[in-house]
Design a protein around this motif. Structure first.
Motif, PDB file in Angstrom:
ATOM      1  N   THR A  83      44.854 140.617 104.751  1.00 14.08           N
ATOM      2  CA  THR A  83      46.028 140.148 104.003  1.00 14.08           C
ATOM      3  C   THR A  83      46.155 140.989 102.733  1.00 14.08           C
ATOM      4  O   THR A  83      45.529 142.036 102.599  1.00 14.08           O
ATOM      5  CB  THR A  83      45.898 138.656 103.658  1.00 14.08           C
ATOM      6  N   SER A  84      46.948 140.509 101.781  1.00 13.57           N
ATOM      7  CA  SER A  84      47.117 141.216 100.509  1.00 13.57           C
ATOM      8  C   SER A  84      46.316 140.515  99.412  1.00 13.57           C
ATOM      9  O   SER A  84      45.825 139.396  99.592  1.00 13.57           O
ATOM     10  CB  SER A  84      48.598 141.269 100.119  1.00 13.57           C
ATOM     11  N   ASP A  85      46.221 141.180  98.274  1.00 10.17           N
ATOM     12  CA  ASP A  85      45.543 140.584  97.120  1.00 10.17           C
ATOM     13  C   ASP A  85      46.481 139.693  96.317  1.00 10.17           C
ATOM     14  O   ASP A  85      46.051 138.778  95.630  1.00 10.17           O
ATOM     15  CB  ASP A  85      44.996 141.681  96.194  1.00 10.17           C
ATOM     16  N   ARG A  86      47.782 139.980  96.391  1.00 13.60           N
ATOM     17  CA  ARG A  86      48.769 139.257  95.585  1.00 13.60           C
ATOM     18  C   ARG A  86      49.866 138.684  96.485  1.00 13.60           C
ATOM     19  O   ARG A  86      50.045 139.109  97.616  1.00 13.60           O
ATOM     20  CB  ARG A  86      49.391 140.189  94.539  1.00 13.60           C
ATOM     21  N   GLY A  87      50.604 137.740  95.918  1.00  9.29           N
ATOM     22  CA  GLY A  87      51.713 137.129  96.633  1.00  9.29           C
ATOM     23  C   GLY A  87      53.021 137.845  96.336  1.00  9.29           C
ATOM     24  O   GLY A  87      53.051 139.052  96.144  1.00  9.29           O
ATOM     25  N   LEU A  88      54.110 137.072  96.300  1.00 16.38           N
ATOM     26  CA  LEU A  88      55.453 137.607  96.054  1.00 16.38           C
ATOM     27  C   LEU A  88      55.847 138.656  97.092  1.00 16.38           C
ATOM     28  O   LEU A  88      56.448 139.673  96.780  1.00 16.38           O
ATOM     29  CB  LEU A  88      55.571 138.188  94.631  1.00 16.38           C
ATOM     30  N   CYS A  89      55.465 138.396  98.346  1.00 14.34           N
ATOM     31  CA  CYS A  89      55.829 139.317  99.431  1.00 14.34           C
ATOM     32  C   CYS A  89      56.304 138.525 100.651  1.00 14.34           C
ATOM     33  O   CYS A  89      55.989 138.865 101.792  1.00 14.34           O
ATOM     34  CB  CYS A  89      54.664 140.233  99.794  1.00 14.34           C
ATOM     35  N   GLY A  90      57.023 137.444 100.380  1.00 16.37           N
ATOM     36  CA  GLY A  90      57.592 136.656 101.457  1.00 16.37           C
ATOM     37  C   GLY A  90      56.522 135.967 102.293  1.00 16.37           C
ATOM     38  O   GLY A  90      55.524 135.471 101.772  1.00 16.37           O
ATOM     39  N   SER A 121      37.175 138.385 104.913  1.00 16.65           N
ATOM     40  CA  SER A 121      38.486 138.552 104.293  1.00 16.65           C
ATOM     41  C   SER A 121      38.636 139.939 103.675  1.00 16.65           C
ATOM     42  O   SER A 121      37.839 140.343 102.835  1.00 16.65           O
ATOM     43  CB  SER A 121      38.682 137.480 103.209  1.00 16.65           C
ATOM     44  N   ILE A 122      39.670 140.663 104.130  1.00 14.81           N
ATOM     45  CA  ILE A 122      40.080 141.904 103.473  1.00 14.81           C
ATOM     46  C   ILE A 122      41.417 141.603 102.803  1.00 14.81           C
ATOM     47  O   ILE A 122      42.448 141.517 103.462  1.00 14.81           O
ATOM     48  CB  ILE A 122      40.208 143.064 104.477  1.00 14.81           C
ATOM     49  N   GLY A 123      41.383 141.387 101.502  1.00 20.27           N
ATOM     50  CA  GLY A 123      42.548 140.884 100.780  1.00 20.27           C
ATOM     51  C   GLY A 123      42.297 139.445 100.363  1.00 20.27           C
ATOM     52  O   GLY A 123      41.856 138.616 101.176  1.00 20.27           O
ATOM     53  N   ARG A 124      42.576 139.110  99.120  1.00 19.23           N
ATOM     54  CA  ARG A 124      42.202 137.806  98.560  1.00 19.23           C
ATOM     55  C   ARG A 124      42.952 136.623  99.180  1.00 19.23           C
ATOM     56  O   ARG A 124      42.417 135.522  99.279  1.00 19.23           O
ATOM     57  CB  ARG A 124      42.426 137.806  97.047  1.00 19.23           C
ATOM     58  N   LYS A 125      44.200 136.822  99.574  1.00 24.28           N
ATOM     59  CA  LYS A 125      45.009 135.700 100.037  1.00 24.28           C
ATOM     60  C   LYS A 125      44.455 135.063 101.301  1.00 24.28           C
ATOM     61  O   LYS A 125      44.490 133.843 101.458  1.00 24.28           O
ATOM     62  CB  LYS A 125      46.460 136.148 100.256  1.00 24.28           C
ATOM     63  N   ALA A 241      52.673 147.628 105.282  1.00 23.56           N
ATOM     64  CA  ALA A 241      53.501 146.466 105.579  1.00 23.56           C
ATOM     65  C   ALA A 241      53.653 145.566 104.354  1.00 23.56           C
ATOM     66  O   ALA A 241      54.728 144.998 104.117  1.00 23.56           O
ATOM     67  CB  ALA A 241      52.888 145.676 106.733  1.00 23.56           C
ATOM     68  N   GLU A 242      52.577 145.448 103.563  1.00 29.02           N
ATOM     69  CA  GLU A 242      52.642 144.618 102.351  1.00 29.02           C
ATOM     70  C   GLU A 242      53.693 145.134 101.379  1.00 29.02           C
ATOM     71  O   GLU A 242      54.515 144.363 100.854  1.00 29.02           O
ATOM     72  CB  GLU A 242      51.280 144.596 101.661  1.00 29.02           C
ATOM     73  N   HIS A 243      53.687 146.439 101.120  1.00 33.60           N
ATOM     74  CA  HIS A 243      54.652 146.997 100.169  1.00 33.60           C
ATOM     75  C   HIS A 243      56.076 146.892 100.708  1.00 33.60           C
ATOM     76  O   HIS A 243      57.018 146.653  99.937  1.00 33.60           O
ATOM     77  CB  HIS A 243      54.291 148.452  99.871  1.00 33.60           C
ATOM     78  N   GLY A 244      56.233 147.047 102.024  1.00 37.95           N
ATOM     79  CA  GLY A 244      57.556 146.871 102.613  1.00 37.95           C
ATOM     80  C   GLY A 244      58.031 145.440 102.476  1.00 37.95           C
ATOM     81  O   GLY A 244      59.201 145.186 102.140  1.00 37.95           O
ATOM     82  N   ALA A 245      57.129 144.483 102.722  1.00 38.54           N
ATOM     83  CA  ALA A 245      57.483 143.072 102.613  1.00 38.54           C
ATOM     84  C   ALA A 245      57.815 142.695 101.167  1.00 38.54           C
ATOM     85  O   ALA A 245      58.767 141.950 100.902  1.00 38.54           O
ATOM     86  CB  ALA A 245      56.331 142.204 103.124  1.00 38.54           C
ATOM     87  N   ARG A 246      57.017 143.230 100.219  1.00 44.69           N
ATOM     88  CA  ARG A 246      57.281 142.921  98.809  1.00 44.69           C
ATOM     89  C   ARG A 246      58.599 143.547  98.344  1.00 44.69           C
ATOM     90  O   ARG A 246      59.353 142.938  97.585  1.00 44.69           O
ATOM     91  CB  ARG A 246      56.118 143.397  97.938  1.00 44.69           C
ATOM     92  N   THR A 248      61.241 144.124 100.180  1.00 48.59           N
ATOM     93  CA  THR A 248      62.313 143.308 100.753  1.00 48.59           C
ATOM     94  C   THR A 248      62.446 141.975 100.015  1.00 48.59           C
ATOM     95  O   THR A 248      63.557 141.526  99.715  1.00 48.59           O
ATOM     96  CB  THR A 248      62.038 143.040 102.247  1.00 48.59           C
ATOM     97  N   ALA A 249      61.306 141.342  99.721  1.00 48.99           N
ATOM     98  CA  ALA A 249      61.336 140.047  99.032  1.00 48.99           C
ATOM     99  C   ALA A 249      61.923 140.164  97.632  1.00 48.99           C
ATOM    100  O   ALA A 249      62.727 139.328  97.203  1.00 48.99           O
ATOM    101  CB  ALA A 249      59.918 139.461  98.958  1.00 48.99           C
ATOM    102  N   MET A 250      61.544 141.223  96.915  1.00 49.76           N
ATOM    103  CA  MET A 250      62.064 141.409  95.564  1.00 49.76           C
ATOM    104  C   MET A 250      63.544 141.794  95.570  1.00 49.76           C
ATOM    105  O   MET A 250      64.300 141.433  94.661  1.00 49.76           O
ATOM    106  CB  MET A 250      61.253 142.475  94.821  1.00 49.76           C
ATOM    107  N   ASP A 251      63.970 142.503  96.605  1.00 51.74           N
ATOM    108  CA  ASP A 251      65.393 142.837  96.748  1.00 51.74           C
ATOM    109  C   ASP A 251      66.214 141.567  96.942  1.00 51.74           C
ATOM    110  O   ASP A 251      67.266 141.391  96.319  1.00 51.74           O
ATOM    111  CB  ASP A 251      65.577 143.782  97.925  1.00 51.74           C
ATOM    112  N   LYS A 252      65.726 140.677  97.797  1.00 50.37           N
ATOM    113  CA  LYS A 252      66.418 139.408  98.024  1.00 50.37           C
ATOM    114  C   LYS A 252      66.403 138.542  96.767  1.00 50.37           C
ATOM    115  O   LYS A 252      67.396 137.874  96.445  1.00 50.37           O
ATOM    116  CB  LYS A 252      65.780 138.661  99.196  1.00 50.37           C
TER     117      LYS A 252
END
Length: 293
Positions: A83-90, A121-125, A241-246, A248-252
């Motif tokens: 997963t990712s270390d941070r949220g805000l990625c939908g 776990s690879i990524g904190r979430k 994929a994480e950066h793409g998701a973030r 997109t989420a920030m654009d929305k």
């Protein structure tokens, strides 16, 4: 109707949030370019290495007897959750966590009931999610993204392979988001260990090759390396994929903030117009009262 000060404060707050989401979108776009380049360069190498392993292993007894291919009764399972270390990625992290939970329930229900399902776990979430659900979580590699490189992921792969050879785990599953494009990520579940039959090329027609060094040594070297590359590719896929998701989420979020600002400004103008109308009515009423005297 809210007073003008309240509406002004809300407009200022939303405007500030919009600036933050715009900045986060730009940062994600910049990181995405590098992450996308990394995974696009890795895919051909991983595919060629797997093809080479299939070609060399076809029909070779030494490949069939390799300890990483030995299937045994599954009592203990390790899930590598990327997963990712941070949220805000939908829904990026939740999709992986839900896929892992579904696989545990469908395929490893008895192992779960016995408490024999562990999480790396690879990524904190991912680690936080499963720790809250009372799973045994290995947090050792959660900071992988802060120093992402093959050497870091190789350490995780070495630890996983050693645990499998020692019999601490009978199966290892990897769950991650595969990068397709900026707006699309595909959740993948792959069995890392034991190596599935199809990955050793049973149906591949073996050509007339001269092996140097011996066939046994080549296979012994290729199989661990292919496992390390497979895990590294999963991490690189997830990173892109994480950066793409973030992004997109920030654009929305930026678009939603713009729509909210539009509605708030309309509300502000209406409140201001109502206040001015009220003041005019009060002035007129006062003037009429003075004239009546």
């Amino acid at each position: 109707m809210p007073n003008l000060k309240e509406v002004r404060n809300r407009i200022a707050s939303v405007n500030s949030t919009q600036q933050i989401t715009k900045a986060m979108k730009m940062v994600a776009a910049a990181k995405l370019r590098k992450a996308q380049d990394n995974i696009l360069q890795m895919r051909p190498y991983a595919q060629k290495l797997n093809q080479m392993l299939q070609t060399v292993s076809a029909g070779a007894e030494v490949a069939k007897e390799n300890p990483f291919r030995v299937a045994r009764p599954v009592e203990k399972v390790l899930f590598v959750v990327v997963t990712s270390d941070r949220g805000l990625c939908g829904a990026f992290n939740m999709n992986v966590n839900k896929a892992a939970m579904a696989l545990i329930s469908e395929k490893y229900a008895s192992q779960k009931a016995a408490g024999n399902v562990d999480i790396l776990s690879i990524g904190r979430k991912g680690g936080e999610f499963f720790a809250r659900r009372q799973y045994k979580v290995n947090h050792k590699f959660e900071d992988t993204y802060t120093r992402l490189s093959f050497s870091v992921v190789r350490q995780a792969a070495d630890e996983i392979m050693a645990a499998f050879l020692e019999g601490r785990y009978d199966a290892v599953e990897v769950i991650f988001n595969e990068f397709k494009n900026v707006a699309t990520q595909i959740v993948r579940t792959e069995q890392l260990l034991p190596i599935p039959e199809e990955e050793t090329g049973e149906a591949t027609v073996k050509g007339d090759y001269i092996f140097e060094p011996s066939e046994e040594e080549i296979i012994k070297e290729l199989i661990p390396k292919s496992l390390k590359i497979k895990l590294y590719r999963a991490v690189l896929e997830s990173n892109a994929a994480e950066h793409g998701a973030r992004m997109t989420a920030m654009d929305k979020a930026t678009d939603n903030a713009g729509e909210l600002l539009k509605n708030l400004r309309i509300e502000y103008n209406r409140s201001r117009q109502a206040a001015i109308t009220t003041e005019i009515l009060e002035i007129v009423a006062g003037a009429e009262a003075l004239a009546a005297e």
